[in-house]
Scaffold this active site. Structure first.
Site, PDB file in Angstrom:
ATOM      1  N   TYR A  23       7.353  -1.373 -10.391  1.00 13.33           N
ATOM      2  CA  TYR A  23       7.673  -2.802 -10.313  1.00 13.33           C
ATOM      3  C   TYR A  23       6.518  -3.642 -10.849  1.00 13.33           C
ATOM      4  O   TYR A  23       6.732  -4.638 -11.546  1.00 13.33           O
ATOM      5  CB  TYR A  23       7.987  -3.189  -8.863  1.00 13.33           C
ATOM      6  CG  TYR A  23       8.230  -4.664  -8.673  1.00 13.33           C
ATOM      7  CD1 TYR A  23       9.428  -5.247  -9.079  1.00 13.33           C
ATOM      8  CD2 TYR A  23       7.268  -5.475  -8.084  1.00 13.33           C
ATOM      9  CE1 TYR A  23       9.656  -6.608  -8.914  1.00 13.33           C
ATOM     10  CE2 TYR A  23       7.483  -6.831  -7.916  1.00 13.33           C
ATOM     11  CZ  TYR A  23       8.683  -7.388  -8.332  1.00 13.33           C
ATOM     12  OH  TYR A  23       8.889  -8.739  -8.164  1.00 13.33           O
ATOM     13  N   GLU A  24       5.288  -3.224 -10.548  1.00 13.27           N
ATOM     14  CA  GLU A  24       4.106  -3.969 -10.984  1.00 13.27           C
ATOM     15  C   GLU A  24       3.666  -3.572 -12.394  1.00 13.27           C
ATOM     16  O   GLU A  24       2.607  -3.975 -12.851  1.00 13.27           O
ATOM     17  CB  GLU A  24       2.973  -3.793  -9.976  1.00 13.27           C
ATOM     18  CG  GLU A  24       3.286  -4.495  -8.663  1.00 13.27           C
ATOM     19  CD  GLU A  24       2.153  -4.466  -7.661  1.00 13.27           C
ATOM     20  OE1 GLU A  24       1.139  -3.740  -7.867  1.00 13.27           O
ATOM     21  OE2 GLU A  24       2.267  -5.171  -6.646  1.00 13.27           O
ATOM     22  N   GLU A  83      -2.712  -3.900   2.029  1.00 11.81           N
ATOM     23  CA  GLU A  83      -2.886  -3.308   0.701  1.00 11.81           C
ATOM     24  C   GLU A  83      -1.583  -3.326  -0.082  1.00 11.81           C
ATOM     25  O   GLU A  83      -1.574  -3.683  -1.254  1.00 11.81           O
ATOM     26  CB  GLU A  83      -3.411  -1.874   0.836  1.00 11.81           C
ATOM     27  CG  GLU A  83      -3.587  -1.147  -0.474  1.00 11.81           C
ATOM     28  CD  GLU A  83      -4.669  -1.736  -1.368  1.00 11.81           C
ATOM     29  OE1 GLU A  83      -4.633  -1.457  -2.580  1.00 11.81           O
ATOM     30  OE2 GLU A  83      -5.546  -2.472  -0.877  1.00 11.81           O
ATOM     31  N   TYR A  86       6.118  -3.521   0.267  1.00  9.81           N
ATOM     32  CA  TYR A  86       7.173  -3.283  -0.701  1.00  9.81           C
ATOM     33  C   TYR A  86       8.479  -3.048   0.027  1.00  9.81           C
ATOM     34  O   TYR A  86       8.532  -2.305   1.017  1.00  9.81           O
ATOM     35  CB  TYR A  86       6.837  -2.058  -1.566  1.00  9.81           C
ATOM     36  CG  TYR A  86       7.897  -1.726  -2.582  1.00  9.81           C
ATOM     37  CD1 TYR A  86       8.075  -2.512  -3.719  1.00  9.81           C
ATOM     38  CD2 TYR A  86       8.732  -0.629  -2.410  1.00  9.81           C
ATOM     39  CE1 TYR A  86       9.054  -2.207  -4.653  1.00  9.81           C
ATOM     40  CE2 TYR A  86       9.712  -0.320  -3.346  1.00  9.81           C
ATOM     41  CZ  TYR A  86       9.864  -1.119  -4.466  1.00  9.81           C
ATOM     42  OH  TYR A  86      10.837  -0.814  -5.384  1.00  9.81           O
ATOM     43  N   GLY A  95      15.509  -9.513   5.323  1.00 13.08           N
ATOM     44  CA  GLY A  95      14.538  -9.825   6.366  1.00 13.08           C
ATOM     45  C   GLY A  95      13.488  -8.758   6.608  1.00 13.08           C
ATOM     46  O   GLY A  95      12.649  -8.905   7.498  1.00 13.08           O
ATOM     47  N   GLY A  97      10.887  -7.712   4.640  1.00 10.90           N
ATOM     48  CA  GLY A  97       9.531  -8.148   4.313  1.00 10.90           C
ATOM     49  C   GLY A  97       8.977  -9.077   5.377  1.00 10.90           C
ATOM     50  O   GLY A  97       7.837  -8.931   5.815  1.00 10.90           O
ATOM     51  N   ASN A 124       4.172 -12.731 -10.066  1.00 12.00           N
ATOM     52  CA  ASN A 124       5.205 -12.370  -9.089  1.00 12.00           C
ATOM     53  C   ASN A 124       5.659 -13.613  -8.312  1.00 12.00           C
ATOM     54  O   ASN A 124       5.391 -13.770  -7.124  1.00 12.00           O
ATOM     55  CB  ASN A 124       4.695 -11.271  -8.151  1.00 12.00           C
ATOM     56  CG  ASN A 124       5.804 -10.628  -7.370  1.00 12.00           C
ATOM     57  OD1 ASN A 124       6.914 -11.143  -7.276  1.00 12.00           O
ATOM     58  ND2 ASN A 124       5.495  -9.483  -6.783  1.00 12.00           N
ATOM     59  N   TYR A 131       5.812 -15.810   0.346  1.00  5.23           N
ATOM     60  CA  TYR A 131       4.599 -15.914   1.158  1.00  5.23           C
ATOM     61  C   TYR A 131       4.310 -17.369   1.525  1.00  5.23           C
ATOM     62  O   TYR A 131       3.939 -17.662   2.665  1.00  5.23           O
ATOM     63  CB  TYR A 131       3.398 -15.315   0.427  1.00  5.23           C
ATOM     64  CG  TYR A 131       3.518 -13.841   0.132  1.00  5.23           C
ATOM     65  CD1 TYR A 131       4.122 -12.959   1.021  1.00  5.23           C
ATOM     66  CD2 TYR A 131       3.018 -13.318  -1.057  1.00  5.23           C
ATOM     67  CE1 TYR A 131       4.227 -11.601   0.738  1.00  5.23           C
ATOM     68  CE2 TYR A 131       3.107 -11.965  -1.335  1.00  5.23           C
ATOM     69  CZ  TYR A 131       3.712 -11.114  -0.434  1.00  5.23           C
ATOM     70  OH  TYR A 131       3.804  -9.779  -0.712  1.00  5.23           O
TER      71      TYR A 131
END
Length: 159
Positions: A23-24, A83, A86, A95, A97, A124, A131
């Site tokens: 994904y990253e 760290e 995901y 819900g 995350g 992202n 967040y």
């Protein structure tokens, strides 16, 4: 929905880390082995901790949070450094995350830790929006530096 990771979760944690690296856009950087994760999370002196997000219906893991303790010299107490967080794309919006972050915040409150910190890639935008909706704020006056590979070896050997 959220539970502490167990030794039996190592293969799925490893798979989720690989998915996160994809994904990253850096799959080649995810080099940790299952043995390394087993030692870090469940060895004689654990260096990291993990929680699993599981589907309420099937009980199958759909995400994880891997974290470790940091320390604030200014506040004089520990905090949590997240760290990795995901959640599989198929489970996003359910819900998980938020529940993982809620559990880490609960641990902070219970133990007297005063910070919960993490990094997010600048591109992202979905994660950043998520967040910030929780009340997290970027620490844009700080720049992260990192030594790895040859530069780390050179400095460590005195060169």
């Amino acid at each position: 929905m959220i539970r502490t990771a167990t030794l039996a979760d190592i293969p799925v944690i490893h798979a989720l880390i690989r998915e996160l690296a994809e994904y990253e856009k850096e799959p080649e950087q995810a080099r940790a082995s299952e043995d390394q994760l087993r030692e870090a999370l469940f060895g004689a002196r654990p260096a990291a901790f993990a929680h699993m997000a599981v589907d309420d219906g099937s009980g199958e893991p759909v995400g994880f949070a891997l974290w470790f303790l940091n320390f604030s010299t200014w506040r004089g107490v520990h905090g949590i450094y997240l760290e990795d967080l995901y959640v599989r794309p198929s489970a996003r919006g359910g819900g998980h995350g938020r529940a993982l972050l809620t559990e880490l915040a609960r641990i902070c409150a219970e133990r007297g830790y005063e910070r919960l910190e993490w990094s997010v890639l600048d591109w992202n935008r979905p994660a950043i929006g998520f967040y910030e909706a929780l009340g997290a704020r970027p620490q844009d006056e700080w720049t992260v530096y990192r030594l790895t590979d040859g530069a780390l070896a050179a400095l460590g050997s005195g060169h």
